[in-house]
Design a protein around this motif. Structure first.
Motif, PDB file in Angstrom:
ATOM      1  N   ARG A 260       6.845  29.194  44.339  1.00 14.38           N
ATOM      2  CA  ARG A 260       6.201  28.940  45.628  1.00 14.38           C
ATOM      3  C   ARG A 260       5.572  27.548  45.685  1.00 14.38           C
ATOM      4  O   ARG A 260       5.653  26.853  46.698  1.00 14.38           O
ATOM      5  N   GLN A 261       4.944  27.121  44.600  1.00 13.10           N
ATOM      6  CA  GLN A 261       4.267  25.824  44.571  1.00 13.10           C
ATOM      7  C   GLN A 261       5.182  24.685  44.149  1.00 13.10           C
ATOM      8  O   GLN A 261       4.756  23.526  44.190  1.00 13.10           O
ATOM      9  N   GLU A 262       6.418  25.020  43.719  1.00 16.80           N
ATOM     10  CA  GLU A 262       7.374  24.015  43.257  1.00 16.80           C
ATOM     11  C   GLU A 262       6.769  23.177  42.130  1.00 16.80           C
ATOM     12  O   GLU A 262       6.820  21.957  42.129  1.00 16.80           O
ATOM     13  N   ARG A 263       6.180  23.885  41.175  1.00 12.99           N
ATOM     14  CA  ARG A 263       5.618  23.272  39.968  1.00 12.99           C
ATOM     15  C   ARG A 263       6.365  23.802  38.754  1.00 12.99           C
ATOM     16  O   ARG A 263       7.122  24.771  38.829  1.00 12.99           O
ATOM     17  N   LEU A 264       6.127  23.161  37.615  1.00 14.71           N
ATOM     18  CA  LEU A 264       6.773  23.569  36.376  1.00 14.71           C
ATOM     19  C   LEU A 264       5.959  24.653  35.698  1.00 14.71           C
ATOM     20  O   LEU A 264       4.726  24.658  35.748  1.00 14.71           O
ATOM     21  N   LEU A 265       6.654  25.563  35.033  1.00 15.56           N
ATOM     22  CA  LEU A 265       6.034  26.601  34.221  1.00 15.56           C
ATOM     23  C   LEU A 265       6.602  26.487  32.814  1.00 15.56           C
ATOM     24  O   LEU A 265       7.803  26.654  32.602  1.00 15.56           O
ATOM     25  N   ALA A 266       5.737  26.159  31.856  1.00  8.06           N
ATOM     26  CA  ALA A 266       6.148  26.047  30.457  1.00  8.06           C
ATOM     27  C   ALA A 266       5.838  27.358  29.747  1.00  8.06           C
ATOM     28  O   ALA A 266       4.704  27.855  29.789  1.00  8.06           O
ATOM     29  N   VAL A 267       6.855  27.946  29.126  1.00 15.11           N
ATOM     30  CA  VAL A 267       6.711  29.193  28.375  1.00 15.11           C
ATOM     31  C   VAL A 267       6.815  28.848  26.899  1.00 15.11           C
ATOM     32  O   VAL A 267       7.841  28.330  26.434  1.00 15.11           O
ATOM     33  N   GLY A 268       5.731  29.107  26.161  1.00 16.83           N
ATOM     34  CA  GLY A 268       5.687  28.756  24.749  1.00 16.83           C
ATOM     35  C   GLY A 268       5.625  29.981  23.846  1.00 16.83           C
ATOM     36  O   GLY A 268       4.966  30.967  24.183  1.00 16.83           O
ATOM     37  N   PHE A 269       6.334  29.907  22.727  1.00 13.50           N
ATOM     38  CA  PHE A 269       6.312  30.975  21.728  1.00 13.50           C
ATOM     39  C   PHE A 269       5.789  30.340  20.435  1.00 13.50           C
ATOM     40  O   PHE A 269       6.455  29.487  19.847  1.00 13.50           O
ATOM     41  N   LEU A 270       4.580  30.736  20.010  1.00 12.98           N
ATOM     42  CA  LEU A 270       3.916  30.109  18.866  1.00 12.98           C
ATOM     43  C   LEU A 270       3.861  31.100  17.709  1.00 12.98           C
ATOM     44  O   LEU A 270       3.537  32.278  17.909  1.00 12.98           O
ATOM     45  N   ASP A 271       4.157  30.598  16.512  1.00  9.06           N
ATOM     46  CA  ASP A 271       4.160  31.434  15.318  1.00  9.06           C
ATOM     47  C   ASP A 271       3.501  30.653  14.183  1.00  9.06           C
ATOM     48  O   ASP A 271       3.708  29.446  14.024  1.00  9.06           O
ATOM     49  N   LEU A 272       2.650  31.330  13.398  1.00  9.72           N
ATOM     50  CA  LEU A 272       2.013  30.710  12.237  1.00  9.72           C
ATOM     51  C   LEU A 272       3.010  30.704  11.078  1.00  9.72           C
ATOM     52  O   LEU A 272       3.630  31.737  10.769  1.00  9.72           O
ATOM     53  N   ASP A 273       3.148  29.544  10.435  1.00  8.38           N
ATOM     54  CA  ASP A 273       4.201  29.382   9.420  1.00  8.38           C
ATOM     55  C   ASP A 273       3.892  30.077   8.097  1.00  8.38           C
ATOM     56  O   ASP A 273       4.799  30.482   7.382  1.00  8.38           O
ATOM     57  N   ALA A 274       2.628  30.210   7.737  1.00  9.55           N
ATOM     58  CA  ALA A 274       2.289  30.767   6.415  1.00  9.55           C
ATOM     59  C   ALA A 274       1.196  31.809   6.555  1.00  9.55           C
ATOM     60  O   ALA A 274       0.148  31.755   5.911  1.00  9.55           O
ATOM     61  N   PHE A 275       1.429  32.764   7.425  1.00  6.39           N
ATOM     62  CA  PHE A 275       0.411  33.782   7.641  1.00  6.39           C
ATOM     63  C   PHE A 275       0.475  34.883   6.587  1.00  6.39           C
ATOM     64  O   PHE A 275      -0.562  35.400   6.141  1.00  6.39           O
ATOM     65  N   LYS A 276       1.676  35.261   6.154  1.00 10.15           N
ATOM     66  CA  LYS A 276       1.787  36.356   5.183  1.00 10.15           C
ATOM     67  C   LYS A 276       1.075  36.043   3.867  1.00 10.15           C
ATOM     68  O   LYS A 276       0.396  36.915   3.311  1.00 10.15           O
ATOM     69  N   PRO A 277       1.175  34.809   3.327  1.00  9.28           N
ATOM     70  CA  PRO A 277       0.405  34.527   2.105  1.00  9.28           C
ATOM     71  C   PRO A 277      -1.097  34.683   2.293  1.00  9.28           C
ATOM     72  O   PRO A 277      -1.804  35.021   1.329  1.00  9.28           O
ATOM     73  N   VAL A 278      -1.599  34.455   3.494  1.00  9.14           N
ATOM     74  CA  VAL A 278      -3.037  34.643   3.721  1.00  9.14           C
ATOM     75  C   VAL A 278      -3.390  36.110   3.546  1.00  9.14           C
ATOM     76  O   VAL A 278      -4.388  36.456   2.886  1.00  9.14           O
ATOM     77  N   ASN A 279      -2.580  37.002   4.125  1.00 10.23           N
ATOM     78  CA  ASN A 279      -2.838  38.438   3.959  1.00 10.23           C
ATOM     79  C   ASN A 279      -2.719  38.850   2.496  1.00 10.23           C
ATOM     80  O   ASN A 279      -3.535  39.638   1.983  1.00 10.23           O
ATOM     81  N   ASP A 280      -1.712  38.302   1.811  1.00 11.08           N
ATOM     82  CA  ASP A 280      -1.505  38.691   0.415  1.00 11.08           C
ATOM     83  C   ASP A 280      -2.612  38.167  -0.487  1.00 11.08           C
ATOM     84  O   ASP A 280      -2.992  38.819  -1.464  1.00 11.08           O
ATOM     85  N   THR A 281      -3.114  36.982  -0.194  1.00 10.75           N
ATOM     86  CA  THR A 281      -4.098  36.355  -1.076  1.00 10.75           C
ATOM     87  C   THR A 281      -5.521  36.808  -0.773  1.00 10.75           C
ATOM     88  O   THR A 281      -6.292  37.126  -1.684  1.00 10.75           O
ATOM     89  N   TYR A 282      -5.861  36.831   0.532  1.00 14.71           N
ATOM     90  CA  TYR A 282      -7.263  37.092   0.905  1.00 14.71           C
ATOM     91  C   TYR A 282      -7.489  38.487   1.488  1.00 14.71           C
ATOM     92  O   TYR A 282      -8.628  38.872   1.727  1.00 14.71           O
ATOM     93  N   GLY A 283      -6.448  39.224   1.720  1.00 10.57           N
ATOM     94  CA  GLY A 283      -6.610  40.562   2.268  1.00 10.57           C
ATOM     95  C   GLY A 283      -6.384  40.597   3.775  1.00 10.57           C
ATOM     96  O   GLY A 283      -6.431  39.582   4.473  1.00 10.57           O
ATOM     97  N   HIS A 284      -6.132  41.804   4.264  1.00  6.85           N
ATOM     98  CA  HIS A 284      -5.844  41.961   5.686  1.00  6.85           C
ATOM     99  C   HIS A 284      -7.062  41.676   6.559  1.00  6.85           C
ATOM    100  O   HIS A 284      -6.909  41.250   7.710  1.00  6.85           O
ATOM    101  N   ALA A 285      -8.244  41.954   6.063  1.00  2.00           N
ATOM    102  CA  ALA A 285      -9.442  41.666   6.860  1.00  2.00           C
ATOM    103  C   ALA A 285      -9.547  40.167   7.125  1.00  2.00           C
ATOM    104  O   ALA A 285      -9.871  39.726   8.235  1.00  2.00           O
ATOM    105  N   ALA A 286      -9.268  39.343   6.086  1.00  2.00           N
ATOM    106  CA  ALA A 286      -9.276  37.894   6.282  1.00  2.00           C
ATOM    107  C   ALA A 286      -8.176  37.467   7.250  1.00  2.00           C
ATOM    108  O   ALA A 286      -8.353  36.562   8.070  1.00  2.00           O
ATOM    109  N   GLY A 287      -6.998  38.133   7.158  1.00  2.00           N
ATOM    110  CA  GLY A 287      -5.926  37.825   8.091  1.00  2.00           C
ATOM    111  C   GLY A 287      -6.320  38.126   9.524  1.00  2.00           C
ATOM    112  O   GLY A 287      -6.004  37.358  10.455  1.00  2.00           O
ATOM    113  N   ASP A 288      -7.040  39.260   9.728  1.00  2.00           N
ATOM    114  CA  ASP A 288      -7.507  39.585  11.076  1.00  2.00           C
ATOM    115  C   ASP A 288      -8.493  38.545  11.585  1.00  2.00           C
ATOM    116  O   ASP A 288      -8.451  38.145  12.765  1.00  2.00           O
ATOM    117  N   ASP A 289      -9.396  38.093  10.696  1.00  2.00           N
ATOM    118  CA  ASP A 289     -10.339  37.052  11.106  1.00  2.00           C
ATOM    119  C   ASP A 289      -9.603  35.760  11.474  1.00  2.00           C
ATOM    120  O   ASP A 289      -9.987  35.061  12.432  1.00  2.00           O
TER     121      ASP A 289
END
Length: 902
Positions: A379-408
């Motif tokens: 309707r406004q003839e503007r651009l809409l950017a759709v982004g998909f963001l992913d953390l590259d090294a999230f699993k090692p954080v859960n493995d090293t510091y625990g799931h509670a740290a991963g949630d934080d």
């Protein structure tokens, strides 16, 4: 994407006044109005009833007062008659002592009289109990206040009642002065017996009556003198005795209105005290007196209030107070339940559409906002950017510091993402370490770059995980609507693909964390500053070049001009503008525009110069595309004029600026001003891609243009969809109506050339003429090229000629003009169908449908001359229906024929 969980209807209905609350409110206010109405009716009814009862009581009281006064006066009349007989026998006129003795005896026998008096006809008092013995007696002949009335008494038979008077005979008593004249047998008055009668008897009677406070009782004469009144008015007695009641008094008006009525009532202001009173009167028999009783209006109203209103009003107020309190309590409880329901609804909606950990929209919540964002972008003839963001090294954080740290960590990254984007943007979490960004209302790539810079900065900062600073890298895939014209699910998949491409890029720098989606994903990285710096560098080093595509004038068949097209030689590949132009910023687009204009005009000057043989060069024009960013620049027109001034051999008429209408750019004042200045200087303005999704045909007539270029998408598909000829013809008729030059792009086959020769267009451009070529090849091509006749054996040309006959028939029917009624065998489409019958599927049905169209045309010709308007309109409707059916069938048959050949 999954659908949103179903929420019960009673929790999601609009928060408006429920029907039961409306009914309850109507019942309360209806009851209140009814009670108030009944109260008003009760007050009116009780007032009138009290008024009737009170008037009846006043009438009764006045009648009792009149009865007592009548009996009192009748008794004294008999006493005076007896006293007159005794005095006549005693020859009282000649024996004053004997007369005094009789008068004293009568006074003792009648205690209600103030005195007893014997008066001679000449007015001389002979004897009086009011004057001590031996004292001189008064002579009424010398008293002007008494003598006129006394003379009337001498002529009256029976008892006479005087008007009230304070004099020497009565003292200070409130009395009625009564007299009786004794006549001789010859009818001559002998003497008058006068006795002032005290009101003691009446006062005693009144003291036993249950009179209301403020009640006044009295007697009034027929000449409107007050004969007596209880209570006695203080300070007003002399005036009442000496003057009659004023004419404006309510009692006098009532007596005058009913002079013969025995009883009556009145209301109004009275003479005593000038107060408003209600009263009643009763006339006495044989006496010129009237008894009256009255009560003040305030006492009347106070009594009515105490007896009829006070206790019901108290009860009504108490009832209304309890009712209002109960009603407000019910409303309070109902509204509190509504608030609780809304809170519960919001809680359910939040739980269903938001992530429990980060409170961001989840996949279902994203669906709710995604479709709205797409609608706003369109309707406004503007651009809409759709982004998909992913953390590259999230699993090692859960493995090293625990799931509670991963949630934080996830909560912290969600907070940072929300802080980095704008308030109008959306950040959602799909699960795990995957986030989706919806960046709305973008005007250009510069705005997107600013947001990406903030996102890169906020994700690059280290995270505090259990006291340790840990750096986490992210990958972001982007796709931009409407460049990527897909639905929400497909846009999300494209962004996901771009994210994996960014994650898989080897040895990427910190700026390479973003990847823009493209069908050829991985070829070009968009959205970063590296690309733009590379492009500016390529402009300087010559990696950006121009290709030129010829435009042929249909009238001459020779090349009349060329369109300059940009190519970027990047990493060994030739990149077209649609691959890199969307990612360029305003600075890069301005630089590209200056480069194309300068390079193209320099090359045009070389072509127009004399050839090596000494002959003048071809008179060509040059078409150059202009971006919306350039039109929106304040100095655009001056830049064009400056570059034209550097090429004095190029007249402004040889430059054509092609403008692509996107959004509202051509409605902005600065863009229109640029176009008007350039056009007034001789520069030609062409509107590109007319008929595409971006062009508004209704606004063309208001634009300062010299040429329209029909979008190539209409021409390319004509070979497989000949029924689309109607759209091309409409656009050409539009240009003819605007009186502008018409250029057709997308001319790719000989069939196109043959068809367009039949149409009134000015220029042709497309691969059927030449592909974009290098500058060195242009001169020889221009010198040798001559446009051919094209392939006439085509359904497009035959159908166009057939449609011309159909349009002529329609025009003849509507405007009653003449037309040539072509025979079926002479129609070009008949010839083509018979010639290609072996190759066309369903040719018999096509021939039959075609025959029906011609038959209807012949019927229209006959009805036009002798038929009715209704019949003519019916035939026209059938002609349209069968003509459209024939075109659709022809298009399907042609596609099948070409597919079989391929």
């Amino acid at each position: 994407m999954k659908g949103t969980p179903k929420i019960p209807a009673f929790l999601t209905r609009p928060i408006t006044m429920p029907s039961y609350r409306r009914a309850m409110s109507l019942a309360f206010w209806g009851t209140l109005v009814g009670v108030l109405g009944f109260s008003g009716w009760y007050a009116w009814f009780s007032w009138h009833r009290y008024e009737q009862n009170s008037q009846y009581r006043l009438m009764l009281e006045s009648d009792m007062v009149a009865t007592v006064a009548q009996k009192l006066l009748d008794g004294h009349a008999s006493g005076l008659q007896f006293l007159g007989v005794q005095l006549q026998r005693a020859d009282a006129l000649h024996h004053p002592r004997r007369a005094r003795t009789l008068l004293l005896d009568y006074q003792k026998a009648t205690p209600d009289i103030a005195s007893a008096n014997l008066i001679a006809p000449n007015g001389q008092v002979i004897a009086s109990t009011a004057v001590p013995a031996g004292k001189p007696l008064p002579d009424f002949h010398n008293d002007p206040a008494i003598w006129p009335g006394f003379q009337k008494v001498l002529q009256t038979h029976g008892m006479w009642a005087y008007h009230p008077l304070r004099g020497p005979l009565v003292g200070d008593h409130w009395v009625i002065r009564l007299s009786r004249t004794v006549f001789s047998p010859a009818g001559k008055p002998l003497f008058v017996v006068a006795t002032p009668l005290r009101f003691n008897g009446i006062e005693d009677f009144l003291s036993h009556l249950p009179l209301r406070a403020g009640t006044a009782v009295g007697l009034i004469r027929s000449d409107f003198y007050i004969e007596g009144r209880w209570p006695v008015p203080q300070g007003n007695l002399s005036k009442m005795l000496s003057h009659p009641v004023p004419t404006e008094g309510a009692l006098r008006k009532a007596l005058q209105r009913a002079p013969h009525a025995r009883q009556g009532s009145y209301a109004g202001f009275v003479a005593v005290g000038q107060t408003y009173r209600f009263g009643a009167f009763t006339r006495l028999s044989h006496y010129p007196l009237t008894a009256f009783v009255s009560i003040p209006r305030d006492q009347w109203l106070a009594a009515w209030w105490r007896r009829q209103i006070e206790y019901p009003l108290v009860f009504l107020l108490i009832t209304l107070g309890f009712g209002l309190a109960a009603y407000r309590r019910i409303l309070f409880l109902d509204r509190r339940w509504d608030v609780q329901r809304q809170t519960f609804e919001r809680t359910l909606t939040t739980q269903a559409t938001h992530d429990g950990l980060t409170n961001l929209p989840n996949r279902d919540g994203l669906r709710l906002v995604f479709d709205q964002a797409l609608a706003r972008a369109e309707r406004q003839e503007r651009l809409l950017a759709v982004g998909f963001l992913d953390l590259d090294a999230f699993k090692p954080v859960n493995d090293t510091y625990g799931h509670a740290a991963g949630d934080d960590l996830l909560k912290e990254i969600a907070r940072r993402l929300q802080d980095a984007v704008r308030r109008t943007d959306t950040v959602a979490r799909l699960g795990g370490d995957e986030f989706v960004l919806l960046l709305e209302g973008l005007r250009g790539m510069d705005e997107l770059d600013q947001i990406l810079t903030r996102l890169q900065a906020t994700t690059a900062q280290p995270f505090n995980i259990k006291g340790e600073m840990v750096s986490i890298q992210a990958s972001l895939g982007l796709t931009i609507y409407p460049f990527d014209e897909a639905d929400a699910d497909l846009l999300l998949r494209h962004a996901d693909q771009a994210m994996y491409a960014a994650k898989a890029r080897p040895g990427r720098a910190s700026e390479g964390w973003v990847q823009l989606y493209h069908p050829d994903i991985g070829t070009i990285t968009m959205g970063d500053e590296v690309l733009r710096q590379d492009f500016l560098r390529a402009l300087v080093t010559g990696e950006v070049t121009l290709r030129y595509q010829p435009l042929v004038a249909l009238a001459t068949g020779r090349v009349a001009g060329l369109e300059a097209l940009t190519r970027w030689h990047r990493e060994g590949r030739e990149v077209y503008p649609d691959r890199f132009l969307p990612s360029l910023g305003v600075r890069e687009r301005h630089a590209l525009g200056r480069f194309v204009l300068q390079t193209g005009l320099q090359q045009l000057a070389q072509w127009r110069a004399y050839t090596p043989r000494g002959e003048p060069g071809p008179n060509l024009f040059l078409s150059i595309n202009v971006t919306p960013e350039e039109l929106d620049s304040p100095g655009f027109a001056d830049t064009v004029f400056g570059i034209l001034a550097s090429q004095p051999d190029i007249p402004p008429e040889s430059l054509v600026l092609e403008v692509l209408e996107i959004g509202e750019i051509l409605e902005q004042k600065i863009a229109l001003e640029h176009l008007r200045r350039l056009r007034s200087a001789g520069v030609k303005i062409a509107l590109d891609d007319v008929g595409s999704a971006y062009a508004s045909l209704l606004r063309l007539k208001n634009l300062p243009i010299d040429e329209i270029k029909i979008d190539q998408g209409f021409i390319r598909e004509l070979s497989n969809k000949p029924q689309d000829l109607i759209f091309v013809e409409s656009l050409i008729n539009l240009g003819l109506g605007m009186n502008v030059m018409i250029t057709v792009e997308g001319v790719e086959t000989e069939e196109h050339i043959a068809l367009l020769r039949e149409m009134e267009v000015d220029y042709l451009q497309g691969y059927a003429i030449a592909r974009p070529m290098e500058a060195e090849a242009v001169a020889d091509f221009v010198r040798t090229f001559i446009l051919g006749a094209g392939d006439a054996d085509t359904p497009m040309l035959a159908l166009y000629q057939h449609l011309g006959w159909v349009h002529a028939a329609e025009e003849s029917a509507m405007n009653h003009g003449g037309y040539e009624n072509a025979e079926l065998a002479a129609c070009p489409i008949s010839t083509w169908l018979h010639a290609h019958a072996p190759e066309l599927p369903g040719v018999e049905a096509l021939l039959a449908e075609h025959e029906i169209v011609h038959t209807l045309g012949q019927e229209i010709f006959q009805v036009r001359q002798s038929g009715t308007r209704e019949e003519l309109h019916r035939l026209l409707g059938q002609l349209h229906e069968h003509s459209h059916r024939f075109q659709e069938g022809l298009g399907q048959a042609v596609r099948v024929m070409r597919d079989n050949v391929a």
